[in-house]
Design an enzyme around this catalytic site. Structure first.
Site: not given
Ligand code: COA
Length: 316
Positions: A113, A243, A273
């Site tokens: 990225c 980004h 993204n």
């Molecule tokens: N829909 C509904 N629920 C979802 C889900 C979805 N698409 N994806 C995850 N969940 C649930 C999980 O199962 C979890 O449930 P639980 O609490 O019952 O276990 C809950 O939501 C929280 O999950 P978590 O992974 O902690 O969510 P989060 O708030 O961290 O959001 C991302 C997930 C991926 C959106 C976030 O972590 C993120 O954007 N991270 C950065 C990733 C990134 O930018 N990567 C590229 C870098 S260039």
């Protein structure tokens, strides 16, 4: 000493769109959850038979058409991508072939990225050294081709697209300062492993929460580091062109810059993204919509797999 300046921008997005509602049909999720956690509403996805070099080629054509150049004026092509059509040859060579340009170097840069900032910094250095004068820099990715659509916490993020710029030698900057950096220790938090034995496609594996925290902290530091020694301060920055990883990461960086969100070019809602394509896509949108104006100061920043990160302070 010569500087470099962006003289044209271009973009290309595949026609097919994948909305949050479409994703609700694939796995257990909701439009509301995705919007709230990421800011994404839809992404563009390549059709069968379309590849990264097709997207890169159309973005390049768009930039060339908007410039005063003939394509044969270009003397180097650099493509930032993580999703090349083939292991080799490079996407840059495919773009060169599609554009019909002969006898110039063309190569890919892979910094996920952060790829566009790496490619821009490389191009800027070539111009400053006097080696090349007109460089086509492209960020292009088909992230949907390495996305596991059974992994709901990951598949919601990614989209496909390409953005291009033409960088030209100039008496004035242009590119005021760029930073690139990396730390290979966190490989397992965000990667695409090769799985040659189990016959599975190679898809993104990510610990989203951990990536989120490191991204926010790193981008926080990069703001001060970029401005240091430039004579510019936070208040001089007209636009943040980040980004597009997650709207909450964008908001955190804007806060660090004491900037309101109306000074941030946001495309994540429409594009998701798109990895190396996201900054040039956002830059092109900011310029073509008339929001970013000539002589304004822009901070572009990125964080991605590696981990890699980088930033560029530029005058358009
Ligand atoms: N829909 C509904 N629920 C979802 C889900 C979805 N698409 N994806 C995850 N969940 C649930 C999980 O199962 C979890 O449930 P639980 O609490 O019952 O276990 C809950 O939501 C929280 O999950 P978590 O992974 O902690 O969510 P989060 O708030 O961290 O959001 C991302 C997930 C991926 C959106 C976030 O972590 C993120 O954007 N991270 C950065 C990733 C990134 O930018 N990567 C590229 C870098 S260039």
């Amino acid at each position: 000493m010569s500087y470099s300046k962006i003289v044209a921008t271009g973009s290309f997005l595949p026609k097919k769109k994948l909305s949050n509602t479409d994703l609700e049909k694939i796995f257990d999720t909701s439009d509301e959850w995705i919007r709230t956690r990421t800011g994404i509403e839809q992404r563009h996805i390549v059709e069968d038979g379309q590849s990264t070099s097709d997207l890169a080629y159309f973005a390049a054509l768009d930039a060339i058409e908007k410039s005063s150049y003939d394509k044969n004026d270009i003397n180097l092509i650099i493509v930032a991508t993580t999703t090349p059509d083939k292991i080799f040859p490079s996407v840059a060579c495919a773009v060169q072939r599609k554009l019909g340009i002969k006898n110039i170097p063309a190569f890919d840069v892979q910094a996920v990225c952060s790829g566009f900032i790496y490619a821009l910094t490389t191009a800027d250095s070539f111009i400053k050294s006097g080696m090349y004068q007109k460089i086509l820099v492209i960020g292009a990715d088909c992230m949907s081709t390495i996305t596991d659509y059974t992994d709901r916490s990951n598949a919601i993020l990614w989209g496909d697209g390409a953005g291009a710029i033409i960088l030209e030698a100039s008496e004035e900057p242009g590119i005021i300062k760029s930073i690139i950096n990396s730390n290979g220790e966190y490989e397992d938090l965000l990667h695409v492993p090769r799985k040659p034995k189990d016959n599975k496609p190679n898809t993104i594996e990510m610990q989203g929460n951990a990536v989120f925290k490191i991204a926010v902290n790193t981008l926080d530091q990069i703001v001060d580091e970029t401005l240091q020694g430039t004579g510019f301060s936070k208040g001089d920055i007209d636009w943040l062109v980040p980004h597009q990883a997650n709207i909450r990461i964008l908001q955190a960086t804007a806060k660090k810059l004491d900037m309101t969100m109306d000074k941030v070019i946001v495309t994540i809602n429409k594009h998701g993204n798109t990895s190396a394509a996201s900054i040039p896509l956002a830059l092109n949108e900011g310029i073509t919509s008339g929001r970013i104006k000539k002589n304004e100061i822009i901070l572009m920043e990125a964080f991605g797999g590696g981990f890699t990160w980088g930033s560029s302070l530029i005058k358009v």
